[in-house]
Design an enzyme around this catalytic site. Structure first.
Site, short mmCIF file in Angstrom:
data_model
loop_
_atom_site.label_atom_id
_atom_site.label_comp_id
_atom_site.label_asym_id
_atom_site.label_seq_id
_atom_site.Cartn_x
_atom_site.Cartn_y
_atom_site.Cartn_z
N THR A 211 36.89 73.56 -13.09
CA THR A 211 36.15 73.25 -11.86
C THR A 211 34.65 73.30 -12.15
OG1 THR A 211 35.98 73.77 -9.50
CG2 THR A 211 36.20 75.65 -10.97
N ASN A 212 33.84 73.36 -11.13
CA ASN A 212 32.39 73.38 -11.32
C ASN A 212 31.77 74.28 -10.25
OD1 ASN A 212 31.73 71.65 -8.92
ND2 ASN A 212 33.05 70.24 -10.05
N HIS A 213 30.44 74.38 -10.27
CA HIS A 213 29.77 75.36 -9.40
C HIS A 213 29.47 74.84 -8.00
CE1 HIS A 213 29.36 78.32 -12.47
NE2 HIS A 213 28.69 77.51 -13.27
N SER A 214 29.92 73.67 -7.64
CA SER A 214 29.59 73.15 -6.31
C SER A 214 30.16 74.07 -5.22
CB SER A 214 30.18 71.74 -6.15
OG SER A 214 30.05 71.35 -4.81
N ALA A 278 31.30 67.23 -5.97
CA ALA A 278 31.18 67.20 -7.44
C ALA A 278 32.60 66.99 -7.97
CB ALA A 278 30.61 68.52 -7.93
#
Ligand code: CTP
Length: 398
Positions: A211-214, A278
């Protein structure tokens, strides 16, 4: 642009329910959001809470009596009714709802309601059996038919100890309903806007994800701002931990593929797509059925490119992308305007301390098809959203 409640005249009607104490918090949050709040209490409400509490919070007179000889205005309920941008009754008891449905006007609150042309929003609070009673349901339906907005009630534990429908909505939800109702004839009324939010999650196995930091905050702010200007909003979200915005159609998703399916399905009947999410560019080529056990020192995971949702979403609607960059912000964003054939891109530098993931502010540049760059100052995400929506509105009109 200020928040949706700034300088709005809100008449807050409070009726005799144990949930009255929550109306104090609502009054306080309305005042903090810049609204001018006039509280009208029924006799029942004054049995639960002192008018002085509201007086101290709102810094304005509290109306408890339709026949107050010392009232500043000659006919208090009429002047309040005319001044109101919205009348909110929270909590609204079963008796108050019945009186409103019957068009009665026997106290300061019901006379104000019948004398106003402003939208009326009521937030019921009562015991589950009272809410379920056919008389209550009929009365609520009658009010709905007249265009009254009914906010809640929520399911949960009630003062009686019963579990069921009847809890007053919490303050943030009520604020969302109030903002949306105030804005329903706004400049985006009649438009449908699909917004995506959050960072997608691509499963590696039943336990792990890529995943990502959004945080999703930008997409949620966009959804709320569009709603507060009258749009029908569909929020396709992969975010977790954010409160669902009131009066927005929320479609929860996890992976890029799920988001793609949900967006492509909804966007066909929309006027605009704003991709604030994102989205993972790659997903694991194989998703293991069982948890991958630790064995070798190195582990490689083969990745496959996901569908570019913006590129796949073709049709007769305005297409807005986001471009989160850590270097060459404007150059990279301009390339995306062209490669994704966008009407507008919102470029933000994620290395800027005022911008990016998890923050409540953002500093962005807006770039249209003509590749002209409009740099915005540091603004709240809600204000950034309104600047984006201003551009979307211009695109609708052109
Ligand atoms: N986007 C999309 N589908 C994807 C990836 C991105 O619709 N599979 C959208 C994003 O929601 C955003 C825009 O495309 O609105 C740009 O996303 P970004 O991650 O900045 O760019 P990418 O196209 O993924 O390119 P890169 O990661 O190389 O910068």
């Amino acid at each position: 642009m200020a928040g949706p409640l700034e300088n709005k005249n809100v008449v807050l009607g409070v009726t005799g329910s144990i949930a009255c104490y929550k109306a104090v918090d609502l009054a306080s949050k309305l005042v903090q959001a810049g609204a001018l709040v006039d509280v009208v209490m029924t006799y029942g409400a004054t049995q639960f809470i002192a008018p002085l509490t509201f007086r101290a919070i709102t810094h304005r007179n509290v109306v408890t009596n339709a026949f107050d000889i010392n009232s500043e205005s000659a006919i208090e309920h009429v002047s309040l009714a005319h001044r109101a941008d919205i009348v909110v009754i929270a909590p609204a008891t079963v008796h108050c709802i019945a009186k409103l449905a019957g068009g009665l006007a026997d106290d300061a609150l019901t006379t104000t309601v019948i004398a106003t042309l402003a939208p009326l929003l009521i937030a019921p609070a009562m015991d589950a059996n009272m809410y379920d009673h056919p008389a209550t349901q009929e009365n609520l339906e009658k009010l709905r038919q007249r265009g009254v907005v009914i906010a809640g009630p929520a399911q949960g534990r009630l003062a009686s100890g019963l579990m069921g429908m009847g809890r007053l909505l919490e303050t943030p939800e009520l604020l969302g309903h109030i903002s949306a109702t105030l804005g329903r004839k706004g400049d985006l009324a009649g438009r449908t806007v699909v917004v995506s939010a959050g960072g997608t999650m691509e499963a590696i196995d039943p336990v792990r994800v890529i995943t990502n930091h959004s945080s999703g905050k930008m997409g949620y702010a966009l959804a709320e701002a569009a709603r507060d200007r009258g749009a029908n909003v569909v929020l396709v979200t992969a975010a977790s931990g954010l409160a669902e915005p009131a009066m927005v159609k929320v479609v929860p998703v996890r992976s890029a593929e799920e988001m793609c399916d949900a967006v492509l399905e909804r966007v066909q009947s929309a006027d605009a797509l704003i991709m604030a999410a994102a989205v993972a560019d790659y997903r694991p080529s194989i998703q293991a059925d069982q948890k991958i056990k630790k064995s070798e020192d190195d582990l490689s995971i083969a990745l496959t490119k996901t569908t570019d949702i913006l590129q796949a979403a073709k049709g007769n609607f305005v297409r807005v992308g986001f471009s989160a960059e850590s270097q060459d912000l404007v150059k990279n964003a301009k390339v995306k305007v062209q490669s994704k054939d966008l009407d507008l891109i919102v470029a933000n530098d994620i290395t800027d301390p005022d911008s990016g993931f998890g923050r409540d502010t953002n500093k962005v540049a807006l770039i249209g098809r003509d590749l002209q760059v409009e740099e915005l100052p540091v603004l709240s995400k809600y204000e950034v959203s309104n600047r984006v929506l201003d551009r979307v509105l211009t695109l609708f009109r052109s």
